[in-house]
Design an enzyme around this catalytic site. Structure first.
Site, PDB file in Angstrom:
ATOM      1  N   GLY A 184       2.569  72.906 -30.095  1.00  0.00           N
ATOM      2  CA  GLY A 184       1.716  73.296 -28.978  1.00  0.00           C
ATOM      3  C   GLY A 184       1.744  74.785 -28.726  1.00  0.00           C
ATOM      4  N   GLY A 217       1.000  77.678 -25.476  1.00  0.00           N
ATOM      5  CA  GLY A 217       0.738  77.822 -24.050  1.00  0.00           C
ATOM      6  C   GLY A 217       1.749  78.722 -23.398  1.00  0.00           C
ATOM      7  N   GLY A 218       1.396  79.219 -22.218  1.00  0.00           N
ATOM      8  CA  GLY A 218       2.290  80.111 -21.508  1.00  0.00           C
ATOM      9  C   GLY A 218       2.609  81.308 -22.367  1.00  0.00           C
ATOM     10  N   MET A 219       3.887  81.624 -22.494  1.00  0.00           N
ATOM     11  CA  MET A 219       4.301  82.781 -23.285  1.00  0.00           C
ATOM     12  C   MET A 219       4.645  82.444 -24.721  1.00  0.00           C
ATOM     13  SD  MET A 219       6.675  84.955 -20.713  1.00  0.00           S
ATOM     14  CE  MET A 219       6.086  85.546 -19.147  1.00  0.00           C
ATOM     15  N   VAL A 224       5.265  76.547 -29.746  1.00  0.00           N
ATOM     16  CA  VAL A 224       6.370  75.621 -29.995  1.00  0.00           C
ATOM     17  C   VAL A 224       6.132  74.892 -31.308  1.00  0.00           C
ATOM     18  CG1 VAL A 224       7.689  73.665 -29.109  1.00  0.00           C
ATOM     19  CG2 VAL A 224       6.706  75.325 -27.508  1.00  0.00           C
ATOM     20  N   LYS A 267      10.808  77.441 -29.944  1.00  0.00           N
ATOM     21  CA  LYS A 267       9.820  78.201 -29.192  1.00  0.00           C
ATOM     22  C   LYS A 267       9.912  79.663 -29.566  1.00  0.00           C
ATOM     23  CE  LYS A 267       7.989  79.012 -24.561  1.00  0.00           C
ATOM     24  NZ  LYS A 267       8.071  78.659 -23.133  1.00  0.00           N
ATOM     25  N   ASP A 281       7.554  76.869 -12.205  1.00  0.00           N
ATOM     26  CA  ASP A 281       6.335  76.444 -12.897  1.00  0.00           C
ATOM     27  C   ASP A 281       6.354  74.936 -13.141  1.00  0.00           C
ATOM     28  OD1 ASP A 281       3.813  76.859 -13.996  1.00  0.00           O
ATOM     29  OD2 ASP A 281       4.584  77.305 -16.006  1.00  0.00           O
TER      30      ASP A 281
END
Length: 286
Positions: free
Chosen positions: A16, A18-20, A23, A38, A131
Site C-alpha cells: 500500500g 499513503g501518508g508518508m 509499505v 515501510k 491519526d
C-alpha cells in the site's frame, strides 16, 4: 525499490501507499518470517522534517508491546533511506471491512474494545497517535485488531498522555501546521492547538460512530467544510443502538475536550458494562 534490503529482506510486493510511506511485504531470511517494511515515500526522501517524523513514529510504536498494536521489530538504513521493519498482519483494514458490510452490534463492541485497549497502552506509555482512523486499524483473520501507523505520533516526555498532559510539538504546532486526516481530526487539531490524549479519544469516537452508522459524521467533499463540521456540527444517529453506546460515542466526541473521557480506561469500563447488559438481556427468559 531494492529487491533485497540489507542482504536479508527480500521484497515480495507493494502492499500500500499513503501518508508518508510506502509499505511492502517482504521475506526475512534471518528469522524465516514475512514482515511488512515501510519506507518513506519518494516525495519525502529529501525532506528532513518528513524523515524526522517517519523515524519518530517508528520510535513511538517501538515502545509498545501490546496485542492490539502492530509490532515494530527494528529500523534499518540503506542507501540513505530508512526502513521500518514491522509485523505483517494478514487481514483487512477497518476501512475496507466497512465497505464490504455493516457490522453487528456485537462486532462493533468487540472491535471498539480492542482499539481502546491498544490506545490505552499507548497512553500509558505517554504516546498520542494523532491519526486514528479506520485505515490505520487492521483486523486479521482471527478477528484480532492491530493499530497501525504511528507516523504522526507524539511522545510526551515525563507525562502520561491523558487529561491535562499536553503534548507540545515545537517543530510543527508552532508553525500552525494541521496534523492528521481531516475527517477524523479533533477540534483542537483543526484549530492548530497542542494535543493531548483526548485528541485520540475524539478520533476514536469518530471511528466508533462510523462502525455504527457506516459513514463518517463530518466528511464533506471539500476539506474546509469537513473542518467546519468538526467544529460546529451536531452528530445524530439513524441506527437503533443501545442508549449507553450512544452516550459513549457522544462523550468521546465532545467538542470541548474537558468534557470528553479523560482516558481510554474509562471508555473500556463503559463498553464492558454495555457488553454485560447485552449478555444479560440475551439470557433473560422469555
Amino acid at each position: 525499490m531494492e529487491a533485497i534490503i540489507k542482504n536479508r529482506f527480500r521484497i515480495v510486493k507493494l502492499l500500500g501507499q499513503g501518508g508518508m510511506g510506502d509499505v511492502f511485504l517482504a521475506e526475512d531470511s534471518k528469522h524465516g518470517r514475512q514482515v511488512a517494511i515501510k519506507r518513506i515515500g519518494a516525495d519525502f526522501i529529501h525532506d528532513m522534517d518528513a524523515e524526522s517524523h517517519f523515524r519518530h513514529g517508528a520510535l513511538a510504536a517501538s515502545r509498545l508491546n501490546h496485542p492490539n498494536v502492530c509490532t515494530i521489530y527494528e529500523i534499518v538504513e540503506e542507501n540513505d533511506s530508512a526502513f521500518i521493519i514491522m509485523q505483517y498482519v494478514d487481514g483487512v483494514t477497518l476501512d475496507q471491512l466497512l465497505k464490504i458490510k455493516s457490522l453487528t452490534l456485537e462486532q462493533v463492541i468487540d472491535i471498539a474494545l480492542q482499539i481502546a485497549a491498544g490506545l490505552e497502552a499507548a497512553q500509558d506509555r505517554s504516546i498520542v497517535h494523532r491519526d486514528i482512523k479506520p485505515g490505520n486499524i487492521m483486523i486479521d483473520c482471527s478477528s484480532q485488531v492491530k493499530i497501525l501507523d504511528f507516523g504522526l505520533a507524539k511522545i510526551c516526555p515525563g507525562a502520561i498522555a491523558k487529561e491535562n498532559k499536553v503534548c507540545a510539538d515545537p517543530e510543527l504546532s508552532d508553525q500552525g501546521i494541521i496534523m492528521g486526516t481531516a475527517s477524523y481530526m479533533s477540534p483542537e487539531q483543526v484549530k492548530g492547538l497542542h494535543t493531548d490524549g483526548r485528541t485520540d479519544i475524539f478520533s476514536y469516537g469518530v471511528v466508533l460512530y462510523e462502525m455504527i452508522e457506516s459513514k463518517n459524521p463530518f466528511s464533506a467533499r471539500e476539506n474546509i467544510v469537513t473542518l467546519y463540521n468538526i467544529l460546529h456540527s451536531k452528530v445524530g444517529f439513524s441506527r437503533d443502538v443501545p442508549k449507553l453506546l450512544r452516550a459513549i460515542v457522544t462523550k468521546a466526541m465532545r467538542k470541548n475536550r474537558k468534557y470528553r473521557y479523560k482516558d481510554f480506561s474509562e471508555i473500556i469500563k463503559d463498553l464492558l458494562a454495555l457488553q454485560k447488559q447485552l449478555a444479560q438481556a440475551a439470557n433473560r427468559p422469555l
